[in-house]
Design a protein around this motif. Structure first.
Motif, PDB file in Angstrom:
ATOM      1  N   GLN A  23      37.454  50.127  54.824  1.00  0.00           N
ATOM      2  CA  GLN A  23      38.247  49.133  54.179  1.00  0.00           C
ATOM      3  C   GLN A  23      38.862  49.597  52.865  1.00  0.00           C
ATOM      4  OE1 GLN A  23      36.522  45.100  54.192  1.00  0.00           O
ATOM      5  NE2 GLN A  23      35.317  45.756  55.706  1.00  0.00           N
ATOM      6  N   ILE A  24      37.908  50.365  51.947  1.00  0.00           N
ATOM      7  CA  ILE A  24      38.120  50.779  50.384  1.00  0.00           C
ATOM      8  C   ILE A  24      39.254  51.615  50.610  1.00  0.00           C
ATOM      9  CG2 ILE A  24      37.464  51.714  48.726  1.00  0.00           C
ATOM     10  CD1 ILE A  24      34.790  50.064  48.753  1.00  0.00           C
ATOM     11  N   VAL A  25      39.042  52.785  51.781  1.00  0.00           N
ATOM     12  CA  VAL A  25      40.052  53.505  51.812  1.00  0.00           C
ATOM     13  C   VAL A  25      41.440  53.071  52.360  1.00  0.00           C
ATOM     14  CG1 VAL A  25      40.758  55.532  53.332  1.00  0.00           C
ATOM     15  CG2 VAL A  25      38.461  55.333  52.480  1.00  0.00           C
ATOM     16  N   GLN A  26      41.376  51.903  52.916  1.00  0.00           N
ATOM     17  CA  GLN A  26      42.484  51.289  53.494  1.00  0.00           C
ATOM     18  C   GLN A  26      43.252  50.391  52.279  1.00  0.00           C
ATOM     19  OE1 GLN A  26      44.066  51.733  56.620  1.00  0.00           O
ATOM     20  NE2 GLN A  26      42.256  53.379  56.666  1.00  0.00           N
ATOM     21  N   GLY A  27      42.702  50.301  51.003  1.00  0.00           N
ATOM     22  CA  GLY A  27      43.382  49.859  49.889  1.00  0.00           C
ATOM     23  C   GLY A  27      42.676  48.200  49.624  1.00  0.00           C
ATOM     24  N   HIS A  28      41.517  47.956  50.370  1.00  0.00           N
ATOM     25  CA  HIS A  28      40.904  46.859  50.084  1.00  0.00           C
ATOM     26  C   HIS A  28      40.188  46.931  48.680  1.00  0.00           C
ATOM     27  CE1 HIS A  28      38.970  43.013  50.562  1.00  0.00           C
ATOM     28  NE2 HIS A  28      37.911  43.528  50.847  1.00  0.00           N
ATOM     29  N   ARG A  29      40.396  46.041  47.798  1.00  0.00           N
ATOM     30  CA  ARG A  29      39.730  45.749  46.444  1.00  0.00           C
ATOM     31  C   ARG A  29      39.356  44.354  46.090  1.00  0.00           C
ATOM     32  NH1 ARG A  29      40.461  50.267  47.265  1.00  0.00           N
ATOM     33  NH2 ARG A  29      41.383  51.990  46.128  1.00  0.00           N
ATOM     34  N   GLU A  30      38.420  44.203  45.258  1.00  0.00           N
ATOM     35  CA  GLU A  30      38.013  43.057  45.030  1.00  0.00           C
ATOM     36  C   GLU A  30      39.215  42.223  44.035  1.00  0.00           C
ATOM     37  OE1 GLU A  30      35.812  40.760  45.210  1.00  0.00           O
ATOM     38  OE2 GLU A  30      33.797  41.617  45.604  1.00  0.00           O
ATOM     39  N   THR A  31      38.965  40.851  44.397  1.00  0.00           N
ATOM     40  CA  THR A  31      40.176  39.854  43.834  1.00  0.00           C
ATOM     41  C   THR A  31      39.897  39.587  42.209  1.00  0.00           C
ATOM     42  OG1 THR A  31      38.802  38.084  44.626  1.00  0.00           O
ATOM     43  CG2 THR A  31      40.458  38.613  46.048  1.00  0.00           C
ATOM     44  N   THR A  32      40.946  39.318  41.607  1.00  0.00           N
ATOM     45  CA  THR A  32      40.879  38.922  40.112  1.00  0.00           C
ATOM     46  C   THR A  32      39.823  37.889  39.783  1.00  0.00           C
ATOM     47  OG1 THR A  32      43.037  40.064  39.770  1.00  0.00           O
ATOM     48  CG2 THR A  32      42.330  38.551  37.905  1.00  0.00           C
ATOM     49  N   VAL A  33      39.240  37.825  38.867  1.00  0.00           N
ATOM     50  CA  VAL A  33      38.666  36.583  38.341  1.00  0.00           C
ATOM     51  C   VAL A  33      39.229  35.631  37.513  1.00  0.00           C
ATOM     52  CG1 VAL A  33      36.374  35.726  36.954  1.00  0.00           C
ATOM     53  CG2 VAL A  33      36.388  37.890  38.549  1.00  0.00           C
ATOM     54  N   PRO A  34      39.461  34.404  37.863  1.00  0.00           N
ATOM     55  CA  PRO A  34      40.438  33.377  37.040  1.00  0.00           C
ATOM     56  C   PRO A  34      39.907  33.653  35.558  1.00  0.00           C
ATOM     57  CG  PRO A  34      39.214  32.235  38.954  1.00  0.00           C
ATOM     58  CD  PRO A  34      38.814  33.562  38.983  1.00  0.00           C
ATOM     59  N   ASP A  35      41.061  33.562  34.760  1.00  0.00           N
ATOM     60  CA  ASP A  35      40.994  33.446  33.259  1.00  0.00           C
ATOM     61  C   ASP A  35      40.681  34.696  32.739  1.00  0.00           C
ATOM     62  OD1 ASP A  35      41.465  30.758  33.277  1.00  0.00           O
ATOM     63  OD2 ASP A  35      39.134  30.397  33.442  1.00  0.00           O
ATOM     64  N   THR A  36      40.930  35.849  33.322  1.00  0.00           N
ATOM     65  CA  THR A  36      40.688  37.300  32.928  1.00  0.00           C
ATOM     66  C   THR A  36      42.109  37.606  32.123  1.00  0.00           C
ATOM     67  OG1 THR A  36      39.362  37.820  34.608  1.00  0.00           O
ATOM     68  CG2 THR A  36      40.118  39.630  33.654  1.00  0.00           C
TER      69      THR A  36
END
Length: 575
Positions: free
Chosen positions: A248-261
């Motif tokens: 999934q990471i190779v396919q571009g999957h990344r964690e989502t942004t944390v609010p208020d960052t």
């Protein structure tokens, strides 16, 4: 086996020639296992009868590759141990439990002990109380440490939140077992896969891809996200990382942004974990951009808040603000001066002629006593804005004293008397001729305070008040401040008054705050004078009296307290 013997010989010769310090294993006490990794086991151990704790890092197996890695670890650690955010390497010890099968010595690295554990553990236990100022500082320290490695052409190759440590709220980069010099890569390369979320995706899609500086930057980007979230990336309790996540990471999957960052922070870590290494910033650019984010954030902080955050190498615990406008400023200024800007003048007792040569023990003990008296007078009087740490260093320079000699004597004679115990704690608290070690400092202050040492009792109170080397505890802070106050010591009287004024550790009692402020002021403490001026100005704990307010502000200003001069000028305009 012959090549393995060469590595062993290298270690033994380095010890014999004192290029590496050797610690006798039998002098380590209370050895306790605290971790296990791919490299080996890590133990916590106390050295001799001191309050100094070390981490002992052992090999899991005694083989040629393992001994070779040990030598690489030593070489690399020695090159970057100067950096405040890299775990310090102290030397080597040899266990008395030899491997009987091949009669090879069991070597252990003697390292700095990180009291906060791994970054993962630290975030799990402290995340709810971390401000963005603290998070940004952690990120800055991490990037600075990696930048230090890259400046020495060292690639870490295995950065994740379990080998980034935290000691006294300060990032300490660790575990160089997988690091290699760029120009000295071994012919025998291993395809190291690492922990999936932190690994450069290029390695998943191309097994022959060589991990490089931009791979470290990718890992830093993931760690920056983790600092913003408080949990490891793609964390699911009870589940481990697998090949499907790598895909999934190779396919571009990344964690989502944390609010208020902060948006600039999001842009930075997003660029760091870009699929294309060429699109990732250099680690130095990461450091510079974090510096810009921190400075921008600082500009938006009201001047009344604690500015200790701007020191990017040491994250100081914030001090709770008072609800009183101007008095809050005074107390916050006092708190800051206790950590970085404690004021003082040289006393006649400390102006003794001291030789630069090695001094006999009696002379050294006299110097220790004089320095202790000097520190007490500085704290009691607070006559100028010089930093206490710098004043002590200036004292050494002016008198041609070698501070390392003093520290060594203190370390070896810490039970000589209560002054030597206290001063060793002071050196560790402020990082004089040693790395800052607030936990050790606190333990030493406690020891000396049990011998009724006034300064040690004050600093125990200070550590409890600010959470230095121990958990913040206002009631215990008040208890120790009151002990010092009852000895007619101005610094204890001032802080006891502050506790009564703010209700810290004791019920809020404005009249008792006035009582102690008056005692501190009459003992020559400029902040006690200024606080009295404010109390008379607003009628807190005492009947409002502008003339008395002017009197105390003026007296404080005449003693060199600049804020009192400012308050005096403002008050005169409205009179």
């Amino acid at each position: 086996m012959s090549e393995m013997n060469e590595w062993v010989k290298w270690i033994d010769e380095a010890i014999a020639k004192k290029h590496i310090k050797h610690y006798e294993y039998k002098y380590f006490k209370h050895i306790q296992e605290i971790g296990t990794g791919g490299f080996g086991k890590v133990y916590r151990a106390k050295w001799k009868n001191s309050y100094q704790y070390f981490a002992l890092k052992s090999l899991l197996n005694i083989e040629e590759d393992a001994i070779k890695e040990l030598v690489h670890e030593i070489e690399l650690q020695r090159e970057v141990t100067f950096h405040n955010n890299v775990i310090s390497f102290h030397g080597v010890t040899i266990s008395d439990q030899e491997n009987q099968s091949n009669n090879i010595k069991k070597y252990l690295l003697v390292m700095e002990y990180a009291d906060g554990g791994s970054l993962s553990k630290y975030l799990k236990e402290n995340f709810e109380k971390l401000t963005w100022e603290v998070k940004l500082n952690l990120a800055y320290q991490l990037a600075s440490a990696v930048s230090c490695l890259h400046d020495e052409d060292i690639i870490h190759r295995d950065l994740h939140s379990n080998n980034v440590l935290v000691n006294q709220n300060t990032i300490k980069l660790a575990d160089f077992g997988l690091s290699k010099r760029i120009e000295a890569s071994t012919k025998k390369k291993k395809d190291l896969f690492g922990i999936v979320p932190y690994m450069d995706p290029k390695k998943f899609s191309n097994r022959s891809y060589s991990l490089n500086k931009k791979s470290d930057v990718y890992s830093v980007g993931v760690l920056l996200w983790e600092i913003s979230n408080g949990k490891p990336p793609f964390y699911v309790e009870g589940e481990s990382y697998d090949c499907s996540l790598a895909f999934q990471i190779v396919q571009g999957h990344r964690e989502t942004t944390v609010p208020d960052t902060p948006i600039e922070y999001v842009k930075l870590y997003t660029e760091c974990w870009d699929d294309n290494p060429d699109n990732r910033p250099s680690i130095q650019e990461v450091v510079e951009r974090l510096d810009g984010i921190i400075n921008q954030k600082t500009e938006n902080i009201d001047e009344k808040t604690d500015q200790s955050f701007t020191n990017k190498n040491i994250v100081l615990n914030s001090i709770e603000e008072s609800s009183h406008g101007e008095l809050s400023q005074v107390i916050q200024e006092f708190n800051k001066m206790n950590t970085k800007e404690i004021m003082g003048t040289m006393t006649s007792t400390s102006n003794q002629i001291i030789s630069q040569n090695i001094l006999p023990e009696n002379d050294l003990s006299v110097i220790v006593n004089n320095i202790t008296e000097f520190i007490l007078e500085v704290l009691n009087n607070k006559r100028n804005n010089d930093k206490l740490r710098q004043k002590v260093i200036d004292y050494f320079n002016n008198q041609n004293i070698n501070p390392q000699e003093i520290y060594n004597w203190l370390f070896n004679n810490q039970n000589y008397n209560s002054n030597s115990i206290f001063l060793l704690g002071f050196f560790n608290l402020y990082g004089i001729e040693t790395s800052e070690n607030k936990m050790m400092a606190f333990d030493l202050f406690i020891n000396a305070s049990e011998q009724d040492h006034t300064l040690a009792q004050y600093f125990v109170g200070f550590c409890y008040y600010c959470g230095r080397g121990t958990s913040q505890n206002y009631p215990l802070a008040f208890k120790y401040y009151e002990k010092v106050a009852n000895k007619d010591c101005a610094i204890g009287q001032l802080y006891t008054g502050s506790c009564y004024s703010n209700g810290h550790g004791i019920n809020k009692e404005p009249k008792l705050a006035i009582y102690w402020y008056e005692k501190a002021a009459n003992n020559g403490n400029v902040l006690g004078m200024s606080n009295l001026g404010y109390c008379y100005k607003i009628g807190e704990g005492v009947e409002k009296d502008i003339d008395k307010a002017i009197y105390w502000y003026k007296k404080s200003a005449e003693q060199g307290y600049e804020r009192a001069q400012k308050y005096l000028e403002e008050l005169m305009k409205t009179k």
